[in-house]
Every structure is written in structure tokens, then in C-alpha cells.
Design an enzyme around this catalytic site. Structure first.
Site, short mmCIF file in Angstrom:
data_model
loop_
_atom_site.label_atom_id
_atom_site.label_comp_id
_atom_site.label_asym_id
_atom_site.label_seq_id
_atom_site.Cartn_x
_atom_site.Cartn_y
_atom_site.Cartn_z
N HIS A 24 0.79 -1.28 0.06
CA HIS A 24 0.07 -0.09 0.08
C HIS A 24 0.69 1.25 -0.16
CE1 HIS A 24 -3.66 2.43 1.30
NE2 HIS A 24 -2.70 3.12 1.55
N GLU A 25 1.83 1.33 1.22
CA GLU A 25 2.50 2.59 0.97
C GLU A 25 3.55 2.67 -0.14
OE1 GLU A 25 1.62 4.68 3.06
OE2 GLU A 25 0.51 3.60 4.55
N GLU A 48 -4.76 7.68 -3.28
CA GLU A 48 -5.11 6.55 -2.77
C GLU A 48 -5.21 5.43 -3.63
OE1 GLU A 48 -4.76 6.19 0.42
OE2 GLU A 48 -6.09 4.34 1.10
N HIS A 88 1.75 4.33 -2.68
CA HIS A 88 1.82 5.85 -2.60
C HIS A 88 3.11 6.46 -2.95
CE1 HIS A 88 -1.85 6.83 -0.50
NE2 HIS A 88 -1.75 5.90 0.32
ZN ZN Z 1 -3.26 5.33 1.70
#
Ligand code: ZN
Length: 498
Positions: A261-262, A292, A265
Site C-alpha cells: 500500500h505505502e 489512494e 503511494h
Molecule cells: Zn493510503
């Protein structure tokens, strides 16, 4: 072009000051010891004040006024348009209100931590009343075409988005999701999610997560992974994008998916054209929702797919031979795609997640407008939760007290998570339309084609387009719930036979 050059030079210096604040913030969450926190808040406040003063100076206003009278096009037009947008927002708020919001939300967050620990909503509610009042004042200063306070707040997270546009999306999404979740739960087919709760030594999880992050494209010469209580990504400066995660030696699900997830980003931050355009909107993310979408795309669309695990499972087996000894490939895949209702948003799965957001979006709109009394929030929360998930919320800590957002004044922030989920699914479909089916490539550990597509269609544009505009340009259709529903329905058929 002397005026434009002067403006960009000043914006770059302000952003450089801001990046120092970013580094201080990263350090506070990753390295700083308790006795340094007090002085750190003074350092952070000084940097924040200096950047705010320089950005709201009369000089910048004059330059923008002059440039807006010129006929600009291309990059220059975007730089000036977006700087004006930020300048107007920053100068419409009196400094006294900015300071009051900062002071109150710091105290409100401390009160929220205590209230959640004690499971006592009444300790937090007076603070929520204050926070809402301040954010209403802020919305009144900013204004919005609709006159709706929520629109004024939402606009800073998701430019161009409004209550009306979001209600249309959620009204379409909610019943479809509720129906799907119901079908999954009544299918009687449960995934063996317990296998994720075996012994997974932290240092081995760390090595595996780092391996996966690097393979999908995270540039470690321009970033790093550290540990923090709450995982985050910080795009501090050109060449310096950092992420954090946390390791639970008895649960596999946190660290790896958190890192994917990170990393999503971080790939966005590393893909923004900061070398040429740092300080201007061209080097900034389009919105929270678009940010996101990048994290969810790598975490869910890629990271929970059969192709991804065809690639990573052999290495995972090698890393944790004991934990996976009796686990088949199919069981593992079903476990990382588990669907089951949970009280806690951050623990929820892909299918139920957006129902958690729909609930918050409904409530926060009504509490901002005053239609919902702060005292009534727990009751309404629990009733709505029951309606969506069929579960009785046992206490406020697992109900309306679970998230930090409202105490931090972040009203209008939640819907950006759902926008990100919808956009992620829609972008992934479009990438496969352009590049062909990606399964074979992902099964071979080749993620460069997908990353390249995202660089071209999303990262490279900075804040040139809004989230919806980016979506239409990249996918050829307006943002909708269709792609996400197709993705979730495919999975429900595969894992639950419905
Ligand atoms: Zn996030």
C-alpha cells in the site's frame, strides 16, 4: 516571463522550507524520543508559520494578479492557476482561525486517545462540538458555489468534488456492495484466514516486504522503509520518498500488504516530475483520492491477485517453511482475499471497506450541517452499522470512536478513500485494455509495464487535472463504481462461488 520566474523561484523556496517540515515530521514519527516531542512541536510550528507567511505575502498576490492578466498556456497556465487556488484558500482564512484550529485539534486528538482508551464517548463529544464549530467557520471563510459547508472542506482534499457528485456515486455503490457482501456471507464458504495468524518472524517479514517493494519498482536509492506505529508515506523532497510499516510476528496480513500500500503511494511520489517542477503544482499529487488509487491498486488489484502470488508464493514458502508447510496455493490465495464484516475500518477487506466509508460520509455531512446532534452520533452510528453489516456494535471504541480523523478536524477526508478504490479498479482495467492481460507478466515478477502505464497516465501529470479528469483521460470513461464491482464480483465467484 520575469514575473513567472520570480513566482516559481519563490514557490520553490517555500516548498523547500516545507520539505524541512516534512523531514521533521517523519523524524518525529520514526526516531524522536519522548523528551524531544515538546521542542519538536515548536520547530514544526515555526516552519509552518514561516511557510504560511511567505506563501500569503502581498508580493505573491501581486505576481499572481499580473500573471492572471497574461495569456498563459501549457505548464505556465497550470502553475499559475493552481498557485492562485492555493493562495486564495490560504489568504481567506484569518491567522487567528488557523491557529485556533491547530491548537484545538491537537487537544482534541489527545482527548480522543483518552476517550477511546476509556471507551467513553462523553469525554470526546465536547471536543467534537468545538472542532465542528471551527471547521464551519473555516468553510464560511472559504465559501463554495453550492453554499454547502461540506463542499468547502472537501475541495481541499479532492478539488472539484462536491456532496452532490459523491452522493450520486455512493447511491449507486452502496446497494450493489451490500447485495454482494450479503451473497458472500450467506454462501457458507469461509476462507482459511487463520493461516495468516501463525508464526511469521518480523525480520523475515521485513526482508520479504522489502523484496516485494523493490520488485514492483520502489527506488531505494531515493527512499527507505522504517517502522512506525501508524504506517505512512512521506514524499519529503525530490529524491527522498520514505515509507513506514509495522510488523506483527503473529500476523502476516499487516506488514506485506501495508508495504505494498505505502509503496503504491511512494511510486506516485517518485513518479511526479519533481526534478523539473518541485515547488509547483506540476510536481504535486492531483488529490488524496488519486493518491489512494495508487496505493490500493498495488495493494489490492496487484497484491491480492493469483498472478502476484504465483510469483511471490514460492519465495514466501521459502521464507516461512513452518507456517506454510500444510497450506496449498489455493488456500493461501483464499486467505489473503478473505471477506468478513469487522467493526474496524482499517481491518476491513476490499468488499466491505467502502460500506465503512459510506457510513462515515453520511454521518459527517449531517453533523457538519447540524442535522445530526453530536450527542446522537453513537446511536446513529450503531443503527447504520447494523443496517449495513448486520452486527451490533459492542462499544464506542469499536464504533464511532475508532478513527482519528474527526478529532484531527479532517471532515470531508473519508470519501477520498472510496474515490481511490473506485479509481484503482478503473485504472487497472484501462491498463489491461492498453497493455493486454497483465497476469503472465506479474506471475513472472515483471511490474514495469504497469508502472510505466501509471507514470504516463497518472504520475507524470501532477496536479494538471482533477481526479475525475485524470480518470476520463486515462480510462476513456467517467469515474464510476462499475470497475470495482466487476473486480469484486469476479473474486466472489472465484472464492465463494456466488
Ligand atoms: Zn493510503
Amino acid at each position: 516571463m520575469a514575473t513567472l520566474d520570480a513566482l516559481v523561484t519563490e514557490l520553490k523556496e517555500i516548498a523547500t522550507l516545507g520539505s524541512i517540515g516534512g523531514l521533521l515530521g517523519w523524524d518525529e514519527q520514526v526516531l524522536l524520543q519522548p523528551k524531544g516531542v515538546e521542542f519538536r512541536s515548536q520547530q514544526a510550528a515555526l516552519i509552518a508559520r514561516m511557510t504560511h507567511e511567505r506563501f500569503t505575502s502581498k508580493q505573491i498576490g501581486d505576481w499572481l494578479g499580473e500573471l492572471l492578466g497574461d495569456k498563459l498556456d501549457g505548464d505556465a497556465a497550470v502553475v499559475v492557476r493552481e498557485a492562485k487556488r492555493d493562495y486564495d484558500r490560504a489568504t481567506k482564512l484569518p491567522t487567528s482561525l488557523v491557529e485556533e484550529i491547530s491548537r484545538t485539534t491537537t487537544l482534541a486528538q489527545a482527548a480522543w486517545v483518552e476517550a477511546r482508551k476509556a471507551n467513553d464517548y462523553a469525554r470526546f463529544s465536547p471536543w467534537l462540538i468545538k472542532v465542528l464549530d471551527l471547521r464551519r467557520q473555516e468553510a464560511a471563510c472559504i465559501g463554495s458555489p453550492s453554499g454547502n459547508a461540506y463542499d468547502a472542506l472537501l475541495d481541499q482534499y479532492e478539488p472539484g468534488e462536491t456532496v452532490a457528485s459523491l452522493v450520486t456515486l455512493f447511491d449507486d455503490l452502496k446497494p450493489r456492495l451490500a447485495k454482494l457482501v450479503e451473497k458472500i456471507l450467506t454462501s457458507g464458504k469461509r476462507s482459511p484466514a487463520e493461516i495468516l495468524r501463525r508464526d511469521y518472524p518480523s525480520e523475515k517479514q521485513q526482508a520479504l516486504s522489502k523484496f516485494a517493494a523493490e520488485k514492483i519498482g520502489y527506488d531505494f536509492a531515493a527512499g527507505r522503509i522504517d517502522v512506525s506505529v501508524h504506517p505512512f508515506c512521506s514524499g519529503i523532497a525530490p529524491g527522498d520518498t520514505r515509507i513506514t510499516t509495522r510488523y506483527n510476528p503473529n500476523y502476516f496480513g499487516d506488514a506485506l500488504f501495508g508495504v505494498l500500500h505505502e509503496t503504491g503511494h511512494a511510486l506516485y511520489e517518485q513518479g511526479l516530475p519533481k526534478d523539473q517542477h518541485f515547488g509547483t503544482a506540476l510536481a504535486e499529487a492531483a488529490s488524496l483520492g488519486v493518491h489512494e488509487s495508487q496505493s490500493r491498486l498495488w495493494e489490492n488489484l496487484v497484491g491480492r491477485s493469483a498472478a502476484f502470488w504465483k510469483w511471490l508464493l514460492p519465495k514466501t514458502r521459502e521464507t516461512f517453511p513452518g507456517a506454510l508447510a500444510d497450506v496449498s496455493d489455493e488456500q493461501w490465495l483464499a486467505a489473503v482475499n478473505d471477506v468478513r464484516p469487522t467493526f474496524i475500518r482499517v481491518d476491513s477487506d476490499e468488499a466491505t471497506y467502502n460500506l465503512h466509508i459510506a457510513l462515515r460520509f453520511d454521518l459527517e455531512r449531517k453533523m457538519l450541517s447540524g442535522e445530526l446532534e453530536v450527542a446522537a452520533i453513537p446511536t446513529v452510528w450503531n443503527e447504520t452499522f447494523k443496517q449495513y453489516f448486520g452486527l451490533d456494535v459492542p462499544d464506542a471504541a469499536r464504533g464511532c470512536l475508532q478513527d482519528v480523523h474527526w478529532s484531527a478536524g479532517l471532515i470531508g477526508y473519508f470519501p477520498t478513500y472510496t474515490l481511490g478504490n473506485l479509481l484503482a479498479a478503473q485504472l487497472y482495467e484501462a491498463a489491461e485494455r492498453d497493455l493486454g492481460n497483465l497476469d503472465d507478466r506479474h506471475a513472472a515478477g515483471e511490474f514495469a509495464p504497469l508502472l510505466g502505464w501509471l507514470r504516463t497516465n497518472v504520475h507524470h501529470h501532477g496536479r494538471r487535472f482533477s481526479g475525475r479528469q485524470l480518470c476520463e483521460r486515462a480510462t476513456g470513461s467517467p469515474l464510476s463504481a462499475d470497475a470495482l464491482m466487476r473486480h469484486l464480483e469476479r473474486k466472489a465467484a472465484k472464492f465463494h462461488g456466488v
